[in-house]
Design an enzyme around this catalytic site. Structure first.
Site, PDB file in Angstrom:
ATOM      1  CE  LYS A 194      27.870  -9.478 101.413  1.00  0.00           C
ATOM      2  NZ  LYS A 194      28.244  -9.049 102.886  1.00  0.00           N
ATOM      3  N   GLY A 223      13.176 -12.875 115.889  1.00  0.00           N
ATOM      4  CA  GLY A 223      14.390 -13.766 115.387  1.00  0.00           C
ATOM      5  C   GLY A 223      14.992 -14.373 116.427  1.00  0.00           C
ATOM      6  N   GLY A 281      18.056 -16.563 116.384  1.00  0.00           N
ATOM      7  CA  GLY A 281      19.227 -17.123 115.682  1.00  0.00           C
ATOM      8  C   GLY A 281      20.598 -16.461 116.083  1.00  0.00           C
ATOM      9  CG  ASN A 282      25.253 -15.875 115.441  1.00  0.00           C
ATOM     10  OD1 ASN A 282      25.632 -14.793 115.153  1.00  0.00           O
ATOM     11  ND2 ASN A 282      26.334 -17.017 115.922  1.00  0.00           N
ATOM     12  CB  ALA A 283      22.470 -11.567 115.139  1.00  0.00           C
TER      13      ALA A 283
HETATM   14  P1  NAD Z   1      20.277 -17.232 111.782  1.00  0.00           P
HETATM   15  O1  NAD Z   1      20.098 -17.851 110.718  1.00  0.00           O
HETATM   16  O2  NAD Z   1      21.272 -17.650 112.956  1.00  0.00           O
HETATM   17  O3  NAD Z   1      18.857 -17.049 112.689  1.00  0.00           O
HETATM   18  C1  NAD Z   1      17.820 -16.026 111.838  1.00  0.00           C
HETATM   19  C2  NAD Z   1      16.739 -16.551 112.907  1.00  0.00           C
HETATM   20  O4  NAD Z   1      15.502 -15.420 112.109  1.00  0.00           O
HETATM   21  C3  NAD Z   1      16.212 -17.592 113.085  1.00  0.00           C
HETATM   22  O5  NAD Z   1      15.879 -17.994 114.194  1.00  0.00           O
HETATM   23  C4  NAD Z   1      14.692 -17.882 112.203  1.00  0.00           C
HETATM   24  O6  NAD Z   1      13.911 -18.727 112.652  1.00  0.00           O
HETATM   25  C5  NAD Z   1      14.423 -16.332 112.428  1.00  0.00           C
HETATM   26  N1  NAD Z   1      13.328 -16.061 111.378  1.00  0.00           N
HETATM   27  C6  NAD Z   1      13.186 -16.491 110.031  1.00  0.00           C
HETATM   28  N2  NAD Z   1      11.921 -15.857 109.674  1.00  0.00           N
HETATM   29  C7  NAD Z   1      11.553 -15.183 110.618  1.00  0.00           C
HETATM   30  C8  NAD Z   1      10.244 -14.580 110.729  1.00  0.00           C
HETATM   31  N3  NAD Z   1       9.513 -14.293 109.585  1.00  0.00           N
HETATM   32  N4  NAD Z   1      10.011 -13.930 111.883  1.00  0.00           N
HETATM   33  C9  NAD Z   1      10.745 -13.772 112.913  1.00  0.00           C
HETATM   34  N5  NAD Z   1      12.042 -14.699 112.841  1.00  0.00           N
HETATM   35  C10 NAD Z   1      12.146 -15.245 111.802  1.00  0.00           C
HETATM   36  O7  NAD Z   1      20.776 -15.708 111.177  1.00  0.00           O
HETATM   37  P2  NAD Z   1      21.798 -14.611 111.859  1.00  0.00           P
HETATM   38  O8  NAD Z   1      23.208 -15.007 111.395  1.00  0.00           O
HETATM   39  O9  NAD Z   1      21.508 -14.378 113.114  1.00  0.00           O
HETATM   40  O10 NAD Z   1      21.420 -13.363 110.904  1.00  0.00           O
HETATM   41  C11 NAD Z   1      20.312 -12.433 111.310  1.00  0.00           C
HETATM   42  C12 NAD Z   1      20.292 -11.438 110.550  1.00  0.00           C
HETATM   43  O11 NAD Z   1      21.657 -10.772 110.934  1.00  0.00           O
HETATM   44  C13 NAD Z   1      20.655 -11.013 109.198  1.00  0.00           C
HETATM   45  O12 NAD Z   1      19.797 -10.094 108.853  1.00  0.00           O
HETATM   46  C14 NAD Z   1      22.166 -10.953 108.960  1.00  0.00           C
HETATM   47  O13 NAD Z   1      22.467 -10.402 107.673  1.00  0.00           O
HETATM   48  C15 NAD Z   1      22.291 -10.126 110.184  1.00  0.00           C
HETATM   49  N6  NAD Z   1      23.949 -10.174 110.501  1.00  0.00           N
HETATM   50  C16 NAD Z   1      24.271 -11.762 111.311  1.00  0.00           C
HETATM   51  C17 NAD Z   1      25.483 -11.714 111.373  1.00  0.00           C
HETATM   52  C18 NAD Z   1      26.340 -12.707 112.095  1.00  0.00           C
HETATM   53  O14 NAD Z   1      27.601 -12.679 112.124  1.00  0.00           O
HETATM   54  N7  NAD Z   1      25.552 -13.611 112.326  1.00  0.00           N
HETATM   55  C19 NAD Z   1      26.577 -10.629 111.052  1.00  0.00           C
HETATM   56  C20 NAD Z   1      26.019  -9.299 110.515  1.00  0.00           C
HETATM   57  C21 NAD Z   1      24.650  -9.297 110.258  1.00  0.00           C
END
Ligand code: NAD
Length: 424
Positions: free
Chosen positions: A111, A226, A228-230
């Site tokens: 990292k 949430g 977002g992507n995940a």
């Molecule tokens: P993202 O930025 O695409 O989405 C994050 C979402 O969380 C958004 O919809 C945002 O509105 C929401 N959010 C923010 N504050 C909030 C709150 N107080 N209450 C409810 N929702 C809230 O991020 P992502 O890539 O989906 O990542 C989300 C989590 O998944 C993180 O912990 C990240 O480390 C983990 N993760 C993601 C990936 C990946 O490939 N995307 C891989 C491993 C881990």
């Protein structure tokens, strides 16, 4: 408030796994906990106003007994300052070792990043590119397709990955080396299915966990924290498997419709209005109500530290699938275990991303690219095995799935270490 030392947390988890495995040797415990190497670099950048600004960057290489180091590069400025970031990347590199090992991806843990917040500091594209390329140059001796393969992380994207790949290729004698980094855009050697990887991997985990618990996915009720992507891809794939999303949230609020909501319509609504709140037929609820809604599958897919002990006591789900990193506080684990809620721990649940990063690296190294279905199938096989192995070990040692996953990961690294020994 002084923030807890993340590297101490990571070390504690390793020691807990060693306790369960009966590893008493202090030397081996230290070997497993401490990163192999921590590189700290000074990154001077000529800013647009003509002045020089010096940034600090890191790369922590935790363990490469099972393959080259793998892990993200983040541009971030945690509250505790540069010193805190150093401890944080050490901890995160340790978690990457265990994440790769739990799904049996032949890579180690790394990292890194730069202490900077490109969003709040409003760096121009030119400043950001000079910063990225200088950082890539400074760490070029320690990264490479056979040494250490970084990826995007907080506030870094395919653009930075491309710039790092291009800089590395140039400083190593103008050789095309896409395998030095993953998370690249498709035309730069990125892999199909990377965009859906984490959510799809989460859905595969939930599907297998449901089989083990004899829960029918058809009609199962899903809550997404949430959007977002995940979490959206997890929701979409679970819907395809027959489940029904009944609650969802984003940074603007949480909503519930016990009768179920169409993911496609919800995504369209969010894309048009910037939030899930107000979706027709739903009512607004609080975060606590969302997390404690009666359901079959709860997916915390946004933030860390969401499921506290007091929330855990009120939770009414059968499966918690940790798509986000660190959503459950340690004090909540025993409460949930006692309530027989199965937690699919983050290092396993969100490992779809690292599985497809691994497959991107494989495709780059052989110069041959697979179709979407081929990549997804290979990822599925790693994740399903990881989930089943974790479940079996957690039963064998009578521990929760989080400990089961760490025991599996640590035992795999110890196995590799024992085969090689120490040289010289
Ligand atoms: P993202 O930025 O695409 O989405 C994050 C979402 O969380 C958004 O919809 C945002 O509105 C929401 N959010 C923010 N504050 C909030 C709150 N107080 N209450 C409810 N929702 C809230 O991020 P992502 O890539 O989906 O990542 C989300 C989590 O998944 C993180 O912990 C990240 O480390 C983990 N993760 C993601 C990936 C990946 O490939 N995307 C891989 C491993 C881990």
């Amino acid at each position: 408030m002084v923030k807890a030392d993340p590297f101490e947390n990571a070390t504690k988890q390793v020691n807990d796994a060693c306790d369960i495995l009966g590893i008493k040797d202090k030397g081996l415990r230290d070997y497993l906990a401490i990163p192999n190497r921590l590189v700290r670099v000074k990154i001077p950048v000529k800013m647009d106003n003509g002045k020089i600004r010096v940034f600090i960057g890191f790369r922590s290489q935790h363990n490469n007994d099972r393959g080259p180091y793998k892990g993200g590069i983040r541009y971030f400025n945690p509250e505790g300052g540069v010193k805190y970031m150093e401890r944080e990347v050490m901890a995160l590199s340790s978690w990457m070792t265990w994440k790769c090992a739990v799904v049996d991806v032949p890579l180690g843990g790394g990292k890194g990043g730069i202490y900077v917040n490109p969003k709040t500091e409003k760096l121009s594209d030119g400043e950001l590119e000079r910063l990225t390329r200088r950082f890539a140059f400074m760490i070029s001796e320690v990264i490479g397709p056979e040494k250490d393969v970084p990826a995007p992380d907080v506030y870094t994207t395919g653009r930075e990955m491309t710039q790092i790949m291009d800089t590395f290729s140039k400083v190593t004698g103008n050789r095309y080396q896409p395998g030095v980094i993953t998370g690249k855009p498709i035309p730069m050697g990125g892999s199909l299915a990377r965009n859906v990887a984490t959510g799809l991997g989460t859905a595969y985990c939930v599907r297998e966990a449901a089989k083990l618990l004899k829960i029918k996915l058809k009609g199962a009720k899903v809550v997404l924290q949430g959007f977002g992507n995940a979490s959206t891809f997890a929701g979409e794939y679970l819907e395809k498997m027959g489940s029904q999303v009944i609650a969802a949230s984003d940074s603007k609020g949480s909503i519930l419709n016990p009768k179920g909501m169409s993911m496609k319509k919800l995504i369209d609504w969010k894309n048009n209005r910037g939030t899930v709140v107000g979706f027709p037929g739903s009512k607004k609820i609080s975060t606590e109500q969302l997390l404690t809604t009666k359901c079959d599958i709860l997916i915390p897919g946004a933030l860390e530290n969401q499921i506290t002990a007091s929330i855990a006591k009120k939770i009414q789900t059968k499966i918690i699938a940790e798509a986000a990193n660190g959503p459950t506080l340690p004090e909540a684990d025993p409460i949930l275990h006692k309530k027989k809620v199965m937690i699919i721990p983050d290092i396993l649940c969100n490992s779809g991303g690292v599985c497809i990063s691994y497959l991107e690296w494989v495709q780059n190294n052989m110069g041959y690219y697979w179709e979407f279905d081929e990549v997804a199938r290979k990822m599925e096989s790693n994740i399903v095995r990881g989930l089943k192995d974790t479940y079996n070990l957690s039963k064998k040692h009578k521990v929760d799935m989080r400990r089961g996953a760490m025991v599996l990961a640590v035992s795999r690294v110890v196995d590799a270490f024992n085969q090689k020994g120490i040289w010289p």
